[in-house]
Write an enzyme that holds these catalytic residues in place. Structure first.
Site, short mmCIF file in Angstrom:
data_model
loop_
_atom_site.label_atom_id
_atom_site.label_comp_id
_atom_site.label_asym_id
_atom_site.label_seq_id
_atom_site.Cartn_x
_atom_site.Cartn_y
_atom_site.Cartn_z
N HIS A 150 -6.67 -5.62 -2.01
CA HIS A 150 -5.58 -4.74 -1.58
C HIS A 150 -4.74 -5.39 -0.49
O HIS A 150 -5.22 -5.63 0.62
CB HIS A 150 -6.14 -3.41 -1.10
CG HIS A 150 -5.10 -2.37 -0.86
ND1 HIS A 150 -4.25 -1.91 -1.85
CD2 HIS A 150 -4.74 -1.70 0.26
CE1 HIS A 150 -3.44 -1.00 -1.35
NE2 HIS A 150 -3.71 -0.87 -0.07
N SER A 161 0.84 -1.19 0.00
CA SER A 161 0.00 0.00 0.00
C SER A 161 0.88 1.24 0.00
O SER A 161 1.74 1.39 -0.86
CB SER A 161 -0.97 -0.03 1.19
OG SER A 161 -1.97 0.95 1.05
N ASP A 175 -7.35 -5.31 -6.89
CA ASP A 175 -7.14 -4.18 -5.98
C ASP A 175 -8.15 -3.08 -6.30
O ASP A 175 -8.22 -2.60 -7.43
CB ASP A 175 -5.72 -3.64 -6.14
CG ASP A 175 -5.33 -2.63 -5.07
OD1 ASP A 175 -6.20 -1.85 -4.64
OD2 ASP A 175 -4.16 -2.61 -4.68
#
Length: 545
Positions: free
Chosen positions: A477, A203, A437
């Site tokens: 994610h 991230s 994602d």
């Protein structure tokens, strides 16, 4: 000198005299001496010896992608400190805080553990693989010295964006400062510098990893960037775009207010996911719920649009149009792309996808989608220059306001595509990206990789000698979704750097999804294909092509 603390992980504190083993007592004394180490523009606040024991789950793992498993950790010296404390323009005190763990049995390696979200917290510096499903040992248990940081500010919101220096630290400067400090302390403690230095994160931690390769190319030998928010300022624009489009079709509650979470129901998303699987799952030679050949998937949401006289097991034209608008990415009034489009994949009905785009809150005044909370806060305080606390998805001008994110993008976004120094020094890069994602587009990182190949090498095969992109089908994610997300990129980057063994693929295992199944995750542009025979759950039944 501050009184020495010695404790097993998460348990009681003991004094040096409590050690029956003289070697442990000596290590504890050596650790305590770091308390007196002078730092340039900073100080050590703690130096504590930690006995062998089990790790604790990091409370901030939602932001970093850290595994939800616990691990046995070796005895080590735990050091905390701060550098570059300053009074912000907003009147707040800022300090770049760090945590460094130094194992007794050191492998002569150092790894920087990336943060997540807007940083603002100090994660346990154990080097956990930053994918939720990962089960392999963290870096500390492999003998790495590990450092983590808070990004230059405390607090999970983006109000630090009101201060110029705090913006710079979060964007990139903190990485250089903490790297220098950590390497200095490592050399002080072990009396020699690390032979190999790594960076690993997911991230925002993945963005930081890419920043490490792009802006500190002489500091790191190996970098792992998972689901990186490398184009963060424009992804913030995309979050506002998504929320606006979904709010357009959100049904109203009894008070006449629209509820974001209900714009698309779980049934809607499952219908969409099943339709994508029906269209594309078998392209790789096997119907198993995983779309390995995502590059060949040509799904169009019109496939699930209701026809005249039919309203069951289909989506309305309004919902189909919104899905197309969201997956097409944000655009200005002239149709120019402002961020990226998105691939259609099976993970659209996963909780990780809903959590970002829609949330689950039934309170119209308190949506909990991360796009509408974390994303909006970041847009207001950090991405916009000057900060604008009044902006929101409904009033954001996609013609005039996007330019106001350019200043932050210039210092923050890891979009550089010429990595000649990193490559020339023997640096190795692994990027791991979930195809599903919902916040950072897999298509965007694919284009970055292709452009980096052109600008650094001019040839994809040459790029694959030092940098490889691994797309994980179904993964949302930093893990999750209908995916094989038990992956170990740390072993892959370590072997590549120290043994020159390039990863032909990343072995991936199922966890919550597909338990007992394993497949290769192939380096782009290769995809995993079924051999046509053999156990469909066995990695040896697949090849990369």
């Amino acid at each position: 000198m501050k009184a020495l603390k010695v404790y097993p992980v998460g348990l009681a504190i003991l004094g040096v005299a409590g050690f029956a083993n003289p070697a442990l007592a000596a290590s504890a004394q050596q650790c305590a001496q770091l308390q007196n180490t002078e730092l340039f523009n900073g100080k050590i606040t703690e130096a504590e010896y930690v006995k062998e024991g089990m790790s604790q789950l990091d409370p901030n793992r939602m932001f970093t992608g850290a595994s939800n498993h616990t691990f046995k950790l070796p005895a080590h010296c735990l050091v905390r400190g701060e550098v570059t404390r300053h009074k912000g323009a907003d009147g707040k005190d800022y300090a770049l805080r760090f945590e460094l763990r130094l194992p007794d049995e050191w492998a002569n390696k150092f790894i920087f553990q990336g943060g997540g979200g807007t940083d603002g917290f100090l994660a346990n510096a154990i080097g956990t693989i930053p994918l939720y499903g990962a089960t392999e040992l963290p870096a500390l248990a492999r003998g790495f010295a590990v450092v983590s940081m808070n990004g230059g500010h405390d607090g999970l919101d983006a109000s630090f964006g009101l201060d110029q220096q705090a913006r710079l630290d979060y964007a990139y400067a903190a990485i250089g400062k903490v790297t220098d400090t950590a390497k200095y302390l490592i050399k002080t403690y072990y009396q020699k510098a690390p032979q190999h230095s790594f960076f690993m994160g997911c991230s925002n931690g993945g963005r930081e990893a890419m920043i490490a390769a792009q802006r500190y190319p002489t500091q790191f030998d190996g970098v792992v960037a998972a689901n990186p928010g490398f184009h963060l300022s424009r992804a913030g624009v995309s979050e506002a775009w998504d929320t606006k489009q979904l709010m357009n079709i959100a049904p109203k509650d009894k008070n006449g207010k629209k509820v974001l979470a209900n714009a698309l129901s779980d049934q809607d998303l499952t219908l969409l996911s099943n339709a994508v699987l029906k269209k594309c799952d078998a392209i790789d030679g096997l119907k198993d719920g995983i779309i390995n050949d995502y590059l060949a998937c040509d799904f169009q949401p019109e496939d699930v649009q209701c026809k005249a006289g039919n309203t069951k097991n289909c989506l309305s034209a309004e919902k189909v149009n919104t899905i197309k608008t969201v997956f097409g990415g944000p655009k200005d009034s002239q149709g120019n792309d402002l961020y990226s489009d998105w691939p259609y994949d099976a993970g659209v009905n996963a909780m990780g996808w809903r959590m970002w785009k829609l949330g689950s809150s039934q309170d119209a005044d308190k949506p909990d989608a991360l796009n509408a909370t974390l994303g909006l806060n970041s847009l207001q305080f950090y991405f916009m220059t000057p900060p604008n606390m009044e902006v929101n998805p409904s009033n954001f001008d996609f013609d005039k306001d996007v330019v106001k994110t350019n200043e932050t993008g210039a210092i923050n976004d890891a979009t550089s595509t010429m990595l000649s120094t990193f490559k020339a020094r023997g640096g190795k890069l692994i990027v791991v990206q979930g195809v599903s994602d919902p916040v950072f587009s897999a298509n965007d990182i694919k284009r970055w990789y292709e452009n980096t190949s052109k600008h650094t090498d001019g040839d994809m095969n040459k790029t694959r000698e030092w940098g490889r992109l691994f797309m994980v089908p179904g993964m949302t994610h930093c893990g999750g979704g209908p995916a094989l997300d038990d992956i170990d990129p740390l072993t892959a980057i370590d072997n590549w750097v120290t043994k020159n063994q390039a990863p032909a693929y990343l072995p991936a295992k199922g966890g919550q999804a597909f338990p007992g199944k394993s497949q290769p995750i192939c380096p782009f542009p290769q995809v995993a294909k079924y051999n046509g025979k053999g156990d469909a759950n066995d990695i040896n039944s697949f090849h990369c092509e």
